[in-house]
Motif scaffolding. Structure first.
Motif, short mmCIF file in Angstrom:
data_model
loop_
_atom_site.label_atom_id
_atom_site.label_comp_id
_atom_site.label_asym_id
_atom_site.label_seq_id
_atom_site.Cartn_x
_atom_site.Cartn_y
_atom_site.Cartn_z
N ALA A 1 0.84 -1.20 0.00
CA ALA A 1 0.00 0.00 0.00
C ALA A 1 0.87 1.24 0.00
CB ALA A 1 -0.93 -0.01 1.21
N ILE A 2 0.22 2.39 -0.07
CA ILE A 2 0.88 3.69 -0.18
C ILE A 2 0.32 4.60 0.91
CG2 ILE A 2 1.29 5.66 -1.73
CD1 ILE A 2 0.18 3.52 -3.95
N VAL A 3 1.19 5.43 1.47
CA VAL A 3 0.76 6.42 2.46
C VAL A 3 1.32 7.78 2.04
CG1 VAL A 3 0.83 7.14 4.87
CG2 VAL A 3 0.77 4.71 4.30
N ALA A 4 0.45 8.77 1.91
CA ALA A 4 0.87 10.14 1.63
C ALA A 4 0.61 10.98 2.87
CB ALA A 4 0.11 10.71 0.44
N LEU A 5 1.65 11.65 3.35
CA LEU A 5 1.53 12.51 4.52
C LEU A 5 1.21 13.92 4.05
CD1 LEU A 5 4.64 11.28 6.56
CD2 LEU A 5 2.35 10.28 6.41
N THR A 6 0.16 14.51 4.57
CA THR A 6 -0.24 15.84 4.13
C THR A 6 0.70 16.90 4.68
OG1 THR A 6 -1.73 16.09 5.99
CG2 THR A 6 -2.68 15.23 3.96
N GLY A 7 0.62 18.07 4.09
CA GLY A 7 1.42 19.20 4.57
C GLY A 7 2.01 19.98 3.42
N GLY A 8 2.06 21.29 3.61
CA GLY A 8 2.74 22.16 2.65
C GLY A 8 1.93 22.48 1.41
N SER A 9 1.62 21.48 0.64
CA SER A 9 0.89 21.68 -0.60
C SER A 9 0.25 20.36 -0.99
CB SER A 9 1.84 22.16 -1.71
OG SER A 9 2.70 21.11 -2.10
N GLY A 10 -0.46 20.36 -2.10
CA GLY A 10 -1.09 19.13 -2.57
C GLY A 10 -0.15 18.22 -3.33
N LEU A 11 1.13 18.58 -3.43
CA LEU A 11 2.06 17.80 -4.23
C LEU A 11 2.30 16.40 -3.65
CD1 LEU A 11 4.62 20.62 -5.07
CD2 LEU A 11 2.92 19.61 -6.59
N ARG A 12 2.30 16.28 -2.34
CA ARG A 12 2.47 14.95 -1.71
C ARG A 12 1.26 14.07 -2.04
NH1 ARG A 12 4.02 16.44 4.56
NH2 ARG A 12 5.76 17.84 4.18
N ILE A 13 0.07 14.64 -1.89
CA ILE A 13 -1.15 13.87 -2.17
C ILE A 13 -1.20 13.49 -3.64
CG2 ILE A 13 -3.67 13.88 -2.07
CD1 ILE A 13 -3.45 15.98 0.16
N SER B 1 -2.85 10.64 5.07
CA SER B 1 -2.85 10.82 6.52
C SER B 1 -2.73 12.29 6.89
CB SER B 1 -1.68 10.04 7.14
OG SER B 1 -1.59 10.29 8.52
N GLY B 2 -3.58 12.71 7.84
CA GLY B 2 -3.47 14.06 8.36
C GLY B 2 -4.32 15.10 7.65
N VAL B 3 -5.43 14.68 7.07
CA VAL B 3 -6.30 15.61 6.36
C VAL B 3 -7.14 16.39 7.38
CG1 VAL B 3 -8.22 15.81 4.72
CG2 VAL B 3 -6.38 14.14 4.32
N ASN B 4 -7.27 17.68 7.16
CA ASN B 4 -8.11 18.51 8.01
C ASN B 4 -9.56 18.06 7.86
OD1 ASN B 4 -9.81 20.70 8.93
ND2 ASN B 4 -8.00 22.01 8.86
N ALA C 1 -4.59 12.59 12.37
CA ALA C 1 -3.23 13.08 12.60
C ALA C 1 -3.12 14.59 12.43
CB ALA C 1 -2.27 12.38 11.64
N GLU C 2 -2.35 15.20 13.34
CA GLU C 2 -2.06 16.63 13.25
C GLU C 2 -0.56 16.90 13.25
OE1 GLU C 2 -4.11 18.49 16.49
OE2 GLU C 2 -6.09 18.19 15.57
N THR C 3 0.23 15.85 13.50
CA THR C 3 1.69 15.96 13.55
C THR C 3 2.28 14.74 12.86
OG1 THR C 3 1.87 14.73 15.62
CG2 THR C 3 1.58 17.14 15.79
N THR C 4 3.60 14.74 12.70
CA THR C 4 4.26 13.57 12.11
C THR C 4 4.07 12.34 13.00
OG1 THR C 4 5.88 15.02 11.05
CG2 THR C 4 6.45 12.68 11.21
N ARG C 5 4.12 12.52 14.31
CA ARG C 5 3.86 11.39 15.22
C ARG C 5 2.41 10.91 15.07
NH1 ARG C 5 8.24 10.62 18.20
NH2 ARG C 5 9.54 12.41 18.73
N GLY C 6 1.51 11.86 14.88
CA GLY C 6 0.12 11.50 14.62
C GLY C 6 -0.02 10.73 13.32
N ASN C 7 0.73 11.14 12.29
CA ASN C 7 0.75 10.39 11.03
C ASN C 7 1.18 8.95 11.27
OD1 ASN C 7 2.12 13.26 9.35
ND2 ASN C 7 0.03 12.49 9.11
N ALA C 8 2.22 8.79 12.09
CA ALA C 8 2.74 7.44 12.36
C ALA C 8 1.70 6.59 13.06
CB ALA C 8 4.01 7.54 13.20
#
Length: 196
Positions: free
Chosen positions: A50-62, A80-83, A112-119
């Motif tokens: 599977a694949i996991v994209a961590l949100t943040g910064g811009s939509g480029l990761r997603i 992970s980490g969508v508002n 998730a709201e942080t990198t630890r939350g993403n994990a």
């Protein structure tokens, strides 16, 4: 000059030298971190469960995660980490990809709201699904810390890095003040994480 005054003067000379040496070491460490991030790459033929994209910064990761899902690099994609206030339609408009892929193969994590939350969010999802390998999609400069935190949460799951060049460019830290600020902040967080 008395011996005591000479000793005090020498001691005061040592303190600035130690501070200067520490600052120099930190600067070198930061430059090495930025250079590694700028040179980060991925294998073009990577596949995983599977694949996991961590949100943040811009939509480029997603967008990169959706593209990998579209190519069939993993069975499902977790964003992970969508508002919670962001509707799926906005994510689709931001990241692209067909509605079919979003409907069949994309899970959205709102916790998730942080990198630890993403994990934590990723670990719950991956273990529930029985995944043994994950492609991790995040910004190139965010990848080192992300992998440390994710590996701590999922030590028995193989994590495959898929670094993405996003708004803060580690190759442009000397010419773009925003990139410098973003990368130096991430370097500081990474360095703290390595000492934990």
């Amino acid at each position: 000059m008395s011996g005591e005054r000479r000793l005090r003067k020498r001691r005061f000379g040592v303190v600035p030298a130690i501070v200067l040496a520490a600052l120099l070491l930190a600067a070198v460490d930061f430059v090495l971190f930025a250079n590694r991030a700028a040179g980060a790459d991925h294998s073009p033929d990577v596949n995983a469960d599977a694949i996991v994209a961590l949100t943040g910064g811009s939509g480029l990761r997603i967008a990169a995660g959706v593209e990998l899902a579209t190519e069939g690099r993993g069975r499902r994609l977790l964003i992970s980490g969508v508002n919670p206030d962001v509707p799926v339609e906005d994510l689709i408009a931001l990241a692209g990809g067909s509605e079919e892929v979003w409907a069949c193969c994309v899970d959205i994590g709102y916790v998730a709201e942080t990198t630890r939350g993403n994990a934590d969010e990723t670990a719950v999802w991956a273990y529930e699904q029985g995944y043994k390998s994950l492609i991790i999609v995040t910004s190139d400069y965010h990848m080192p810390r992300s992998l440390i935190v994710l590996e701590t949460a999922m030590p028995d799951i193989e994590l495959i890095a898929w670094p993405v060049r996003t708004v803060n460019d580690p190759a442009s830290i000397w010419t773009d003040p925003d990139s410098f600020r973003g990368v130096v902040l991430e370097w500081a967080k990474w360095r703290v994480t390595t000492f934990e």
